[in-house]
Motif scaffolding. Sequence first.
Motif, PDB file in Angstrom:
ATOM      1  N   HIS A 155       0.843  -1.190   0.000  1.00 12.48           N
ATOM      2  CA  HIS A 155       0.000   0.000   0.000  1.00 12.48           C
ATOM      3  C   HIS A 155       0.883   1.247   0.000  1.00 12.48           C
ATOM      4  CE1 HIS A 155      -3.131   2.823   1.097  1.00 12.48           C
ATOM      5  NE2 HIS A 155      -4.026   1.862   0.928  1.00 12.48           N
ATOM      6  N   LEU A 157       0.556   4.019   1.410  1.00 11.04           N
ATOM      7  CA  LEU A 157       0.713   4.592   2.754  1.00 11.04           C
ATOM      8  C   LEU A 157       1.794   3.860   3.540  1.00 11.04           C
ATOM      9  CD1 LEU A 157      -2.846   5.254   4.199  1.00 11.04           C
ATOM     10  CD2 LEU A 157      -0.995   6.915   3.856  1.00 11.04           C
ATOM     11  N   SER A 160       5.228   4.718   2.192  1.00  9.51           N
ATOM     12  CA  SER A 160       5.757   6.024   2.577  1.00  9.51           C
ATOM     13  C   SER A 160       6.193   6.014   4.041  1.00  9.51           C
ATOM     14  CB  SER A 160       4.732   7.131   2.312  1.00  9.51           C
ATOM     15  OG  SER A 160       3.568   6.892   3.053  1.00  9.51           O
ATOM     16  N   LEU A 161       5.501   5.231   4.893  1.00 12.03           N
ATOM     17  CA  LEU A 161       5.944   5.131   6.286  1.00 12.03           C
ATOM     18  C   LEU A 161       7.299   4.445   6.372  1.00 12.03           C
ATOM     19  CD1 LEU A 161       2.785   4.177   8.362  1.00 12.03           C
ATOM     20  CD2 LEU A 161       3.991   6.360   8.247  1.00 12.03           C
ATOM     21  N   GLN A 181       6.595   6.232  -6.297  1.00 10.70           N
ATOM     22  CA  GLN A 181       5.409   6.115  -5.473  1.00 10.70           C
ATOM     23  C   GLN A 181       4.166   6.404  -6.309  1.00 10.70           C
ATOM     24  OE1 GLN A 181       4.612   5.051  -2.676  1.00 10.70           O
ATOM     25  NE2 GLN A 181       6.478   4.842  -1.521  1.00 10.70           N
ATOM     26  N   THR A 183       0.267   6.454  -6.797  1.00 14.39           N
ATOM     27  CA  THR A 183      -0.852   6.468  -5.859  1.00 14.39           C
ATOM     28  C   THR A 183      -1.853   5.381  -6.253  1.00 14.39           C
ATOM     29  OG1 THR A 183      -2.186   7.989  -7.184  1.00 14.39           O
ATOM     30  CG2 THR A 183      -0.598   8.972  -5.637  1.00 14.39           C
ATOM     31  N   GLU A 203      -8.148  -3.062   0.585  1.00 17.06           N
ATOM     32  CA  GLU A 203      -6.996  -2.644   1.374  1.00 17.06           C
ATOM     33  C   GLU A 203      -6.877  -3.590   2.548  1.00 17.06           C
ATOM     34  OE1 GLU A 203      -8.830   1.332   1.353  1.00 17.06           O
ATOM     35  OE2 GLU A 203      -6.788   2.061   1.000  1.00 17.06           O
ATOM     36  N   VAL A 211      -2.463   1.231   9.582  1.00 18.84           N
ATOM     37  CA  VAL A 211      -2.309   1.598   8.170  1.00 18.84           C
ATOM     38  C   VAL A 211      -2.364   0.318   7.344  1.00 18.84           C
ATOM     39  CG1 VAL A 211      -0.626   2.445   6.481  1.00 18.84           C
ATOM     40  CG2 VAL A 211      -0.951   3.648   8.644  1.00 18.84           C
TER      41      VAL A 211
END
Length: 225
Positions: A155, A157, A160-161, A181, A183, A203, A211
């Motif tokens: 995912h 998100l 990016s973490l 990245q 989206t 998801e 997340v």
Amino acid sequence: MTQRARWDESAPFGAASEHDDLEDFRAGEDMVRPFEAAEMGSVTGKSLLHLQCRLGHEALAWARRGASRVVGLDSSESAVEAARDLAADLGLPPDRASFVAADVYDAAGAVPDSAYDIVYTGPGALCRLPDLVRWAETAASLVAPSGFLYLADFHPLASSLIADDFSGDGSYPDFEGWGRQHTLGDVVTAVAATGLRLDFLHEHDGTHASVPLMYSLRASHAAGS
Ligand SMILES: C[S@@+](CC[C@H](N)C(=O)[O-])C[C@H]1O[C@@H](n2cnc3c(N)ncnc32)[C@H](O)[C@@H]1O
């Protein structure tokens, strides 16, 4: 260094570093993620094309689950050679499992069949690609009339973490240089533009601050198209 050269260089290292995992796989461990198995349904008797298959274990896992024919494609010659070796180790003949070295954008001219029941792309693949629209067009062109495109990936998100957690401390190998990245919107829009109908976008929960760690989508030809 080109992306392909970078992966050609890294594939033997990848093979060696995952030796133990592949030994487990050779010994029969099923490496299919439970959500993928549930969402893809039975693959028995189906043909499956894995785009960006790297060492082939994901494609071969579907063969072991009953896919009648799996084809893997990757731009890394050394990864494809490793995948062929793995197929031979599992006793799967080339008509059950074969691997081709080619750029994903050239897949339609490189793979042995014009269409597959399942066109599959697994985690960590799309972030290597600059052009999602071309990827989606190519993948969709290889989906048989009653087949589907299935994608499972990290995912954005979560990615990016991970990048934030590790950036700058030297413990993660140049995350920025590795990936783009895209989206979720970019991915879904690229798939929708092919004319395939989105069956679902899921998801998948993770433990990292609630997340979602992964997502999956399936798209197929609209009935009658
Ligand atoms: C992280 S791996 C993902 C594979 C698979 N999900 C796995 O975990 O083994 C990404 C793969 O994409 C391949 N790749 C990158 N760019 C490509 C391209 N343009 N065409 C075909 N393969 C490509 C690389 O060689 C690499 O094997």
